[in-house]
Design a protein around this motif. Sequence first.
Motif, short mmCIF file in Angstrom:
data_model
loop_
_atom_site.label_atom_id
_atom_site.label_comp_id
_atom_site.label_asym_id
_atom_site.label_seq_id
_atom_site.Cartn_x
_atom_site.Cartn_y
_atom_site.Cartn_z
N VAL A 15 0.83 -1.21 0.00
CA VAL A 15 0.00 0.00 0.00
C VAL A 15 0.86 1.26 0.00
O VAL A 15 0.48 2.29 -0.53
N ARG A 16 2.06 1.15 0.56
CA ARG A 16 2.92 2.33 0.65
C ARG A 16 3.33 2.89 -0.70
O ARG A 16 3.47 4.10 -0.86
N GLY A 17 3.52 2.04 -1.69
CA GLY A 17 3.91 2.51 -3.03
C GLY A 17 2.90 3.48 -3.62
O GLY A 17 3.26 4.61 -4.00
N PRO A 18 1.63 3.08 -3.70
CA PRO A 18 0.63 4.01 -4.22
C PRO A 18 0.49 5.27 -3.37
O PRO A 18 0.28 6.36 -3.90
N LEU A 19 0.62 5.13 -2.04
CA LEU A 19 0.51 6.32 -1.19
C LEU A 19 1.65 7.30 -1.46
O LEU A 19 1.44 8.52 -1.50
N LYS A 21 3.15 7.61 -4.34
CA LYS A 21 2.84 8.20 -5.65
C LYS A 21 1.81 9.31 -5.49
O LYS A 21 1.93 10.37 -6.11
N ILE A 22 0.80 9.08 -4.65
CA ILE A 22 -0.22 10.10 -4.41
C ILE A 22 0.42 11.35 -3.81
O ILE A 22 0.16 12.47 -4.26
N SER A 23 1.26 11.16 -2.81
CA SER A 23 1.91 12.30 -2.15
C SER A 23 2.79 13.09 -3.11
O SER A 23 2.72 14.33 -3.15
N MET A 24 3.60 12.40 -3.90
CA MET A 24 4.50 13.09 -4.84
C MET A 24 3.71 13.87 -5.88
O MET A 24 4.08 14.99 -6.24
N ASN A 25 2.63 13.30 -6.38
CA ASN A 25 1.84 13.98 -7.39
C ASN A 25 1.06 15.15 -6.81
O ASN A 25 0.85 16.15 -7.49
N ALA A 26 0.64 15.04 -5.57
CA ALA A 26 -0.02 16.18 -4.92
C ALA A 26 0.98 17.34 -4.79
O ALA A 26 0.62 18.51 -5.02
N GLU A 27 2.22 17.03 -4.44
CA GLU A 27 3.26 18.07 -4.36
C GLU A 27 3.50 18.68 -5.73
O GLU A 27 3.70 19.90 -5.84
N LEU A 28 3.49 17.87 -6.77
CA LEU A 28 3.68 18.38 -8.13
C LEU A 28 2.56 19.34 -8.51
O LEU A 28 2.81 20.40 -9.07
N ALA A 45 -0.95 14.74 -13.23
CA ALA A 45 -0.69 14.36 -11.84
C ALA A 45 -1.98 13.92 -11.15
O ALA A 45 -1.98 12.97 -10.37
N LEU A 46 -3.09 14.58 -11.46
CA LEU A 46 -4.37 14.18 -10.88
C LEU A 46 -4.77 12.78 -11.35
O LEU A 46 -5.30 11.99 -10.56
#
Length: 70
Positions: A15-19, A21-28, A45-46
């Motif tokens: 589960v950590r991998g997708p989380l 990815k979500i965090s990095m794309n939110a920062e982007l 990114a969305l």
Amino acid sequence: MPEDNKDLRKLVHDVRGPLNKISMNAELIKLVLENNMPKEKALAALDKIIQGCQECSQHLQLIAEHKDSE
């Protein structure tokens, strides 16, 4: 360590991998909005955030099924 604990640890790890990815794309997206960059970058990114949420949901379902089987 019991096999069930290893399985559960792997599911949590997965589960950590997708989380991440979500965090990095939110920062982007934040950077795109703060710097008036092309909205296409934010839209891409969305899409990745949505995909990451769907992956998390699938992994969480596996965890729930794992707990139900105990």
